[in-house]
Design a protein around this motif. Structure first.
Motif, PDB file in Angstrom:
ATOM      1  N   ILE A   9       0.544  -0.797   0.275  1.00  9.90           N
ATOM      2  CA  ILE A   9      -0.592   0.479   0.174  1.00  9.90           C
ATOM      3  C   ILE A   9       0.951   1.180  -0.205  1.00  9.90           C
ATOM      4  O   ILE A   9       0.721   2.293  -0.910  1.00  9.90           O
ATOM      5  CB  ILE A   9      -1.138   0.341   1.343  1.00  9.90           C
ATOM      6  CG1 ILE A   9      -2.225  -1.238   0.686  1.00  9.90           C
ATOM      7  CG2 ILE A   9      -1.624   1.406   1.121  1.00  9.90           C
ATOM      8  CD1 ILE A   9      -2.725  -0.891   1.895  1.00  9.90           C
ATOM      9  N   CYS A  12       2.233   1.762  -3.596  1.00  3.16           N
ATOM     10  CA  CYS A  12       1.056   2.514  -4.508  1.00  3.16           C
ATOM     11  C   CYS A  12       0.755   3.829  -4.619  1.00  3.16           C
ATOM     12  O   CYS A  12       0.732   4.425  -5.085  1.00  3.16           O
ATOM     13  CB  CYS A  12       0.233   1.524  -3.924  1.00  3.16           C
ATOM     14  SG  CYS A  12      -0.014  -0.765  -4.794  1.00  3.16           S
ATOM     15  N   ARG A  13       0.899   4.288  -2.917  1.00  3.01           N
ATOM     16  CA  ARG A  13       0.668   5.696  -2.699  1.00  3.01           C
ATOM     17  C   ARG A  13       2.006   6.802  -3.026  1.00  3.01           C
ATOM     18  O   ARG A  13       2.055   7.363  -3.649  1.00  3.01           O
ATOM     19  CB  ARG A  13       0.199   5.852  -1.279  1.00  3.01           C
ATOM     20  CG  ARG A  13      -1.145   5.632  -0.791  1.00  3.01           C
ATOM     21  CD  ARG A  13      -1.410   6.248   0.775  1.00  3.01           C
ATOM     22  NE  ARG A  13      -2.709   5.841   1.694  1.00  3.01           N
ATOM     23  CZ  ARG A  13      -3.159   4.469   2.037  1.00  3.01           C
ATOM     24  NH1 ARG A  13      -2.026   4.212   3.275  1.00  3.01           N
ATOM     25  NH2 ARG A  13      -3.498   4.471   2.502  1.00  3.01           N
ATOM     26  N   ASN A  16       2.371   6.339  -7.058  1.00  6.78           N
ATOM     27  CA  ASN A  16       1.399   7.868  -7.451  1.00  6.78           C
ATOM     28  C   ASN A  16       1.980   9.525  -6.854  1.00  6.78           C
ATOM     29  O   ASN A  16       1.404   9.899  -8.025  1.00  6.78           O
ATOM     30  CB  ASN A  16      -0.536   7.755  -6.837  1.00  6.78           C
ATOM     31  CG  ASN A  16      -1.378   8.603  -7.316  1.00  6.78           C
ATOM     32  OD1 ASN A  16      -1.336   7.936  -8.440  1.00  6.78           O
ATOM     33  ND2 ASN A  16      -2.299   9.040  -7.130  1.00  6.78           N
ATOM     34  N   ASP A  28      -8.707   6.278  -2.601  1.00  9.43           N
ATOM     35  CA  ASP A  28      -8.519   6.500  -1.457  1.00  9.43           C
ATOM     36  C   ASP A  28      -9.133   4.958  -0.859  1.00  9.43           C
ATOM     37  O   ASP A  28      -9.087   5.386   0.678  1.00  9.43           O
ATOM     38  CB  ASP A  28      -9.276   7.580  -0.240  1.00  9.43           C
ATOM     39  CG  ASP A  28      -8.339   7.799   1.043  1.00  9.43           C
ATOM     40  OD1 ASP A  28      -7.520   7.165   1.258  1.00  9.43           O
ATOM     41  OD2 ASP A  28      -9.309   8.377   2.154  1.00  9.43           O
ATOM     42  N   TYR A  30      -7.280   1.985  -0.427  1.00 11.86           N
ATOM     43  CA  TYR A  30      -5.877   0.537  -1.122  1.00 11.86           C
ATOM     44  C   TYR A  30      -6.092  -0.325   0.617  1.00 11.86           C
ATOM     45  O   TYR A  30      -5.756  -1.636  -0.283  1.00 11.86           O
ATOM     46  CB  TYR A  30      -4.109   1.765  -0.684  1.00 11.86           C
ATOM     47  CG  TYR A  30      -3.930   2.168  -1.733  1.00 11.86           C
ATOM     48  CD1 TYR A  30      -3.435   2.236  -2.611  1.00 11.86           C
ATOM     49  CD2 TYR A  30      -4.182   3.757  -1.801  1.00 11.86           C
ATOM     50  CE1 TYR A  30      -3.492   2.362  -3.554  1.00 11.86           C
ATOM     51  CE2 TYR A  30      -3.955   4.697  -2.573  1.00 11.86           C
ATOM     52  CZ  TYR A  30      -3.046   4.109  -3.570  1.00 11.86           C
ATOM     53  OH  TYR A  30      -2.757   5.291  -5.197  1.00 11.86           O
ATOM     54  N   GLU A  31      -6.048   0.218   1.545  1.00  5.87           N
ATOM     55  CA  GLU A  31      -6.488  -0.599   2.697  1.00  5.87           C
ATOM     56  C   GLU A  31      -8.055  -1.905   2.134  1.00  5.87           C
ATOM     57  O   GLU A  31      -7.488  -2.700   2.162  1.00  5.87           O
ATOM     58  CB  GLU A  31      -6.836  -0.123   3.646  1.00  5.87           C
ATOM     59  CG  GLU A  31      -6.035   0.392   4.342  1.00  5.87           C
ATOM     60  CD  GLU A  31      -5.395   1.861   3.580  1.00  5.87           C
ATOM     61  OE1 GLU A  31      -6.209   2.100   2.867  1.00  5.87           O
ATOM     62  OE2 GLU A  31      -4.355   2.495   4.408  1.00  5.87           O
ATOM     63  N   ASP A  34      -6.980  -3.793  -0.879  1.00  6.82           N
ATOM     64  CA  ASP A  34      -5.926  -4.770  -0.356  1.00  6.82           C
ATOM     65  C   ASP A  34      -6.523  -5.725   0.030  1.00  6.82           C
ATOM     66  O   ASP A  34      -6.576  -7.257   0.003  1.00  6.82           O
ATOM     67  CB  ASP A  34      -4.762  -3.817   0.154  1.00  6.82           C
ATOM     68  CG  ASP A  34      -3.338  -5.478   0.642  1.00  6.82           C
ATOM     69  OD1 ASP A  34      -3.300  -5.350  -0.804  1.00  6.82           O
ATOM     70  OD2 ASP A  34      -2.646  -5.477   1.417  1.00  6.82           O
TER      71      ASP A  34
END
Length: 73
Positions: A9, A12-13, A16, A28, A30-31, A34
Motif C-alpha cells: 500500500i 502504491c501511494r 502515485n 483512497d 487501498y486498504e 488490498d
C-alpha cells in the motif's frame, strides 16, 4: 499464468505521488482493495512483491520466472 503485482500500500501511494500530474489518480481505498483481493484471490497465482523493482526489472523477472512458477497441467 496469473500474476498479482503487489508492491504494498505505501509503495502504491508513493508511486502515485511521483507520477506526472496528468497520470495521477485519486484513490483512497487501498486498504479495502488490498483486503478484498487477498480475500477473493487467496493464494491464486504469483503474488509478486515489486516494491524494490523498476517497471523494467519487474517485466524482466516476470518473463524470466513465469514458466517455472506456472502450475503444472
Amino acid at each position: 499464468m496469473f500474476v498479482v503485482l503487489a508492491p504494498g500500500i505505501e509503495v502504491c501511494r508513493y508511486r502515485n505521488t511521483i507520477r506526472d500530474p496528468r497520470e495521477r489518480f485519486d484513490f483512497d481505498g487501498y486498504e479495502g482493495l488490498d483486503a478484498a483481493m487477498k480475500r477473493e484471490l487467496g493464494d491464486t497465482g504469483w503474488w509478486f512483491d515489486t516494491a524494490a523493482l523498476t517497471p523494467e526489472e519487474t517485466a524482466d523477472r516476470v518473463v524470466r520466472e513465469a514458466q517455472r512458477r506456472a502450475p503444472a497441467n
